[in-house]
Design a protein around this motif. Structure first.
Motif, PDB file in Angstrom:
ATOM      1  N   GLU A  45       0.743  -1.233   0.000  1.00 60.41           N
ATOM      2  CA  GLU A  45       0.000   0.000   0.000  1.00 60.41           C
ATOM      3  C   GLU A  45       0.776   1.288   0.000  1.00 60.41           C
ATOM      4  OE1 GLU A  45      -4.135  -0.280   1.990  1.00 60.41           O
ATOM      5  OE2 GLU A  45      -2.567   0.188   3.397  1.00 60.41           O
ATOM      6  N   GLN A  96       8.688   8.531   0.357  1.00 63.16           N
ATOM      7  CA  GLN A  96       8.374   8.713   1.759  1.00 63.16           C
ATOM      8  C   GLN A  96       8.585  10.154   2.138  1.00 63.16           C
ATOM      9  OE1 GLN A  96      10.548   5.635   3.943  1.00 63.16           O
ATOM     10  NE2 GLN A  96       8.591   4.578   3.999  1.00 63.16           N
ATOM     11  N   PHE A  97       8.044  10.479   3.272  1.00 62.83           N
ATOM     12  CA  PHE A  97       8.189  11.842   3.757  1.00 62.83           C
ATOM     13  C   PHE A  97       9.629  12.045   4.196  1.00 62.83           C
ATOM     14  CE2 PHE A  97       8.015  15.204   6.829  1.00 62.83           C
ATOM     15  CZ  PHE A  97       7.168  16.106   6.229  1.00 62.83           C
ATOM     16  N   THR A 100       3.956  10.061  14.357  1.00 63.76           N
ATOM     17  CA  THR A 100       4.003  10.088  12.900  1.00 63.76           C
ATOM     18  C   THR A 100       4.209   8.708  12.307  1.00 63.76           C
ATOM     19  OG1 THR A 100       6.310  10.680  13.066  1.00 63.76           O
ATOM     20  CG2 THR A 100       4.751  12.461  12.692  1.00 63.76           C
ATOM     21  N   GLY A 131       2.522   5.310  12.975  1.00 61.93           N
ATOM     22  CA  GLY A 131       1.540   4.552  13.743  1.00 61.93           C
ATOM     23  C   GLY A 131       1.663   3.055  13.581  1.00 61.93           C
ATOM     24  N   ILE A 132       2.517   2.603  12.700  1.00 61.29           N
ATOM     25  CA  ILE A 132       2.619   1.171  12.472  1.00 61.29           C
ATOM     26  C   ILE A 132       3.481   0.520  13.548  1.00 61.29           C
ATOM     27  CG2 ILE A 132       3.255  -0.613  10.802  1.00 61.29           C
ATOM     28  CD1 ILE A 132       0.878   1.307  10.094  1.00 61.29           C
ATOM     29  N   ILE A 142      15.595   3.853   9.625  1.00 57.68           N
ATOM     30  CA  ILE A 142      14.546   2.879   9.910  1.00 57.68           C
ATOM     31  C   ILE A 142      14.844   1.556   9.204  1.00 57.68           C
ATOM     32  CG2 ILE A 142      12.780   4.640  10.267  1.00 57.68           C
ATOM     33  CD1 ILE A 142      11.776   3.981   7.414  1.00 57.68           C
ATOM     34  N   SER A 191       3.691   2.074   4.397  1.00 59.86           N
ATOM     35  CA  SER A 191       2.253   2.253   4.325  1.00 59.86           C
ATOM     36  C   SER A 191       1.812   3.647   4.699  1.00 59.86           C
ATOM     37  CB  SER A 191       1.604   1.275   5.261  1.00 59.86           C
ATOM     38  OG  SER A 191       2.148   1.483   6.528  1.00 59.86           O
ATOM     39  N   CYS A 192       0.599   3.779   4.822  1.00 53.05           N
ATOM     40  CA  CYS A 192      -0.144   4.885   5.413  1.00 53.05           C
ATOM     41  C   CYS A 192      -0.057   6.216   4.688  1.00 53.05           C
ATOM     42  CB  CYS A 192       0.186   5.132   6.880  1.00 53.05           C
ATOM     43  SG  CYS A 192       1.674   4.448   7.503  1.00 53.05           S
ATOM     44  N   SER A 193       1.103   6.730   4.457  1.00 55.75           N
ATOM     45  CA  SER A 193       1.201   8.134   4.129  1.00 55.75           C
ATOM     46  C   SER A 193       0.389   8.539   2.919  1.00 55.75           C
ATOM     47  CB  SER A 193       2.651   8.506   3.904  1.00 55.75           C
ATOM     48  OG  SER A 193       3.184   7.752   2.852  1.00 55.75           O
ATOM     49  N   MET A 216      10.676   8.269   6.420  1.00 56.30           N
ATOM     50  CA  MET A 216       9.827   7.392   7.210  1.00 56.30           C
ATOM     51  C   MET A 216       8.375   7.552   6.789  1.00 56.30           C
ATOM     52  SD  MET A 216      10.086   9.427  10.791  1.00 56.30           S
ATOM     53  CE  MET A 216       8.899   8.412  11.629  1.00 56.30           C
ATOM     54  N   CYS A 217       7.582   6.571   7.108  1.00 52.47           N
ATOM     55  CA  CYS A 217       6.188   6.643   6.698  1.00 52.47           C
ATOM     56  C   CYS A 217       5.383   7.376   7.768  1.00 52.47           C
ATOM     57  CB  CYS A 217       5.624   5.249   6.479  1.00 52.47           C
ATOM     58  SG  CYS A 217       5.349   4.335   7.984  1.00 52.47           S
ATOM     59  N   LEU A 218       4.312   7.935   7.366  1.00 53.63           N
ATOM     60  CA  LEU A 218       3.480   8.705   8.279  1.00 53.63           C
ATOM     61  C   LEU A 218       2.166   7.971   8.516  1.00 53.63           C
ATOM     62  CD1 LEU A 218       3.991  12.200   6.682  1.00 53.63           C
ATOM     63  CD2 LEU A 218       5.300  11.149   8.508  1.00 53.63           C
ATOM     64  N   ALA A 219       1.752   7.936   9.756  1.00 54.65           N
ATOM     65  CA  ALA A 219       0.496   7.267  10.080  1.00 54.65           C
ATOM     66  C   ALA A 219      -0.612   8.297  10.085  1.00 54.65           C
ATOM     67  CB  ALA A 219       0.592   6.603  11.441  1.00 54.65           C
ATOM     68  N   ILE A 220      -1.443   8.233   9.089  1.00 53.40           N
ATOM     69  CA  ILE A 220      -2.510   9.222   8.979  1.00 53.40           C
ATOM     70  C   ILE A 220      -3.813   8.613   9.483  1.00 53.40           C
ATOM     71  CG2 ILE A 220      -3.848  10.612   7.366  1.00 53.40           C
ATOM     72  CD1 ILE A 220      -1.243  10.768   5.698  1.00 53.40           C
ATOM     73  N   ILE A 241      -6.159   3.809  12.691  1.00 53.20           N
ATOM     74  CA  ILE A 241      -4.885   3.732  11.966  1.00 53.20           C
ATOM     75  C   ILE A 241      -4.970   2.506  11.068  1.00 53.20           C
ATOM     76  CG2 ILE A 241      -2.432   3.200  12.208  1.00 53.20           C
ATOM     77  CD1 ILE A 241      -2.868   5.999  13.039  1.00 53.20           C
ATOM     78  N   VAL A 242      -4.645   2.687   9.801  1.00 53.35           N
ATOM     79  CA  VAL A 242      -4.803   1.613   8.826  1.00 53.35           C
ATOM     80  C   VAL A 242      -3.432   1.171   8.329  1.00 53.35           C
ATOM     81  CG1 VAL A 242      -5.761   1.000   6.570  1.00 53.35           C
ATOM     82  CG2 VAL A 242      -7.028   2.533   8.074  1.00 53.35           C
ATOM     83  N   HIS A 243      -3.244  -0.123   8.269  1.00 48.70           N
ATOM     84  CA  HIS A 243      -2.020  -0.666   7.678  1.00 48.70           C
ATOM     85  C   HIS A 243      -2.421  -1.828   6.788  1.00 48.70           C
ATOM     86  CE1 HIS A 243       2.047  -1.985   7.116  1.00 48.70           C
ATOM     87  NE2 HIS A 243       1.942  -3.038   7.884  1.00 48.70           N
ATOM     88  N   LEU A 247       0.470  16.726  11.380  1.00 52.23           N
ATOM     89  CA  LEU A 247       0.780  16.377   9.986  1.00 52.23           C
ATOM     90  C   LEU A 247       0.576  17.588   9.074  1.00 52.23           C
ATOM     91  CD1 LEU A 247      -0.848  12.833   9.861  1.00 52.23           C
ATOM     92  CD2 LEU A 247       1.593  13.360   9.881  1.00 52.23           C
ATOM     93  N   ARG A 273       6.402  17.934   1.322  1.00 48.68           N
ATOM     94  CA  ARG A 273       6.409  16.509   1.064  1.00 48.68           C
ATOM     95  C   ARG A 273       6.936  16.294  -0.348  1.00 48.68           C
ATOM     96  NH1 ARG A 273       2.978  13.520  -1.686  1.00 48.68           N
ATOM     97  NH2 ARG A 273       2.806  11.303  -1.256  1.00 48.68           N
ATOM     98  N   GLU A 274       7.827  15.376  -0.456  1.00 47.94           N
ATOM     99  CA  GLU A 274       8.416  15.135  -1.765  1.00 47.94           C
ATOM    100  C   GLU A 274       7.741  13.949  -2.419  1.00 47.94           C
ATOM    101  OE1 GLU A 274      12.623  14.837  -1.496  1.00 47.94           O
ATOM    102  OE2 GLU A 274      12.715  16.227   0.155  1.00 47.94           O
TER     103      GLU A 274
END
Lengths: 476, 77
Positions: free
Chosen positions: A14, A38-39, A61, A63-64, A400, A446-448, B1-5, B44-46, B66, B75-76
């Motif tokens: 995802e 990624q951010f 930031t 949440g996983i 990470i 994921s997520c972002s 890193m990934c962000l948890a939205i 929170i979805v994964h 966020l 954000r790139e």
């Protein structure tokens, strides 16, 4: 003419990621790449913030695996304060770290990977998911949900219901463990152990059915990196970093946290936003290494708990001469680690010291730079901060697990694509296997991107000039 | 890193599935791993599963953070 096949994004992972597979003039796979967006502004964003905010900021930031970030961040803060946290606090942090590992590994194994393993890589994608598993193997699906919940409940019982708990703090933890909560967790360990045992007993003989995948799933010599305890046992919370080679010979041992940058370089590649860490003494990209469950079982000398010790011996028998190299065995390694984590949680909660009320060291910052390293479920997690005289962050660096594995994932995709992709089209089976290789690493992509719009699932076949020769779309 | 939205639950399709909204993007997810989710909750979805319920205050703090990050650091893509 060079063709390019693009898989975008990877189903069930995802993230804002896509795979490109470049074919040579003869239609054979030349090279495959995973492109990850990624951010990248996060470290910059933290500048000027009080260091004490870093644990909750990083956990919020991501949440996983928020617990992993909380721990690595709190450890970096402990380092800034120059304190040794109380022994009971370290034990409690270990317990919550194992809770995180159990829930994350259960999710990865049962929910994401078991559909491939049980229903077959070539089965209909419309039913190749956990619900398809639940229909055919209801008991296994139920076990997976129960085990994941057990790990999640360790986290909630220790730190409260919120996903961004403020329980893990610089200097230790904010609240001691109560007898009642300890007893709740202890009461459920036997059932969790039974599930872990049963799953290993089913999976181990089934491994023989996946020889093709084992041979081609990122099965190549590489370095492995992970934490070990001072006496060389597997370690998830503290200890030293160790690097071993494909023969499982120790390349560097007892790397102190503060020295990580002497050994780990970070390359930026033009076509991916994820940095590519590499082992500095070998240079880039030759210094490719892997982290995570497979790496941890390869770098350690022992598990240190009776049941997991026996499982490590069986695991080692896969490759008696050296390290276990196929990334397919990440799955197996996860199951061994779940069993180990349960044994360790039982051991930690059995100690009378776990109920001690001395759980937090209080101090002002005493150093200008701090490093915290722990093992997240997916691999080694590094937080490194510098602060000014007022305790405000002036610079931060985070590495990470998914980053550590970036180079290895690319090599793995290339290998499996060479074996399973043929010609101008990607067959369903080949596509599934390319994705399944990535799932071995369980990357946290994921997520972002969901918040930001683009979610096409598109597979494109391009020629050298970028013209689309063929394309198709898949629903999620 | 990934962000948890945090994703807001818009519609419960059946006991096992829901439609959620990630800042304007709607998609269907599985509720198999969480209990007692109702419309208006944040999760929170994964990988297509709701992993955890968030309370509204917590979710809004994360969303505010966020938004600040999006403005500040960019954000790139």
């Amino acid at each position: 003419m060079t063709k390019l096949i693009t898989i975008d994004p990877v189903t069930r992972i995802e993230g804002h990621s896509k795979i490109t597979i470049r074919l040579d003039d003869d239609g054979r796979v030349d090279v495959a790449r995973l492109h990850i967006t990624q951010f990248r502004g996060f470290e910059k964003f933290t500048e000027g913030r009080p260091y004490q905010e870093m644990p909750s900021l990083t956990a919020r930031t991501c949440g996983i695996c928020p617990i992993s970030h909380l721990l690595a961040s709190a450890k970096a803060c402990d380092d800034l304060m120059a304190v040794t946290i109380p022994a009971s606090a370290a034990m409690l942090r270990r317990v919550i770290n194992f809770g995180q590992l159990i829930q994350s590994h259960a999710l990865s194994f049962f929910h994401l990977s078991s559909p491939d393993l049980l229903l077959g890589m070539d089965s209909d994608p419309a039913s190749r998911h956990i619900l398809g598993v639940a229909a055919k193997f209801p008991e296994l699906a139920k076990d997976g949900i129960w085990l994941r919940k057990f790990g999640q409940q360790i986290i909630e019982r220790l730190s409260g219901k919120r996903i961004h708990p403020t329980w893990i703090v610089p200097g230790g933890v904010s609240q001691p463990l109560s007898e009642a909560v300890r007893d709740q967790i202890v009461a459920e360990i036997p059932q969790a152990m039974a599930i872990a045992r049963k799953t290993l007993d089913w999976f181990k003989p089934a491994i023989a059915n996946f020889q093709d995948e084992i041979d081609s799933f990122a099965n190549f010599p590489s370095l492995f990196l992970g934490l070990v305890s001072p006496d060389g046992a597997i370690e998830h919370y503290d200890g030293y970093m160790r690097v071993v080679d494909a023969q499982r010979r120790i390349v560097v041992d007892k790397i102190e946290s503060r020295d990580y940058a002497k050994y780990i370089g970070e390359a930026v590649e033009p076509d991916s936003y994820l940095k590519s860490p590499y082992f500095k003494p070998l240079g880039y990209p030759a210094g490719l290494y892997r982290v995570g469950p497979l790496a941890r079982l390869n770098v350690c000398e022992r598990m240190g708990t009776p049941l997991a010790e026996g499982e490590l011996a069986d695991f080692r028998a896969l490759q008696p001469e050296g390290a276990v190299l196929s990334s397919f065995h990440f799955h197996y390694a996860r199951l061994v680690e779940i069993l180990y984590a349960l044994e360790r949680v039982a051991e930690l909660l059995g100690s009378p010291d776990i109920l001690s009320t001395q759980v937090r060291a209080i101090a002002n910052p005493n150093k200008a730079e701090g490093v915290g390293i722990s093992e997240a479920p997916r691999g080694t997690l590094i937080h490194n901060y510098r602060i000014d005289a007022n305790g405000l962050i002036t610079w931060a660096n985070l590495i990470i697990a998914t980053g550590h594995n970036n180079l290895a994932m690319n090599q793995g995709i290339t290998q499996v694509a060479k074996r399973f992709v043929d010609g101008r089209k990607i067959g369903e089976g080949a596509l599934n296997r390319v994705e399944a290789v990535i799932r071995c690493y369980d990357p946290c992509l994921s997520c972002s991107t969901h918040a930001l719009g683009e979610m096409p699932l598109r597979i494109e076949l391009l020629d050298a000039s970028g013209e689309v020769l063929d394309s198709c779309e898949r629903g999620l | 890193m990934c962000l948890a939205i945090p994703a807001r639950v818009e519609q419960i399709i059946d006991s096992g599935n829901a439609v959620v909204d990630f800042g304007g993007v709607r998609r269907s997810i599985s509720l198999a791993l969480v209990d007692g989710v109702s419309v208006g909750d944040y999760v929170i979805v994964h990988v297509g599963f709701a992993l955890q319920k968030l309370d509204v205050e917590e979710a809004e703090r994360t969303l505010a953070l966020l938004a600040e990050m999006n403005q500040g650091a960019g954000r790139e893509t």
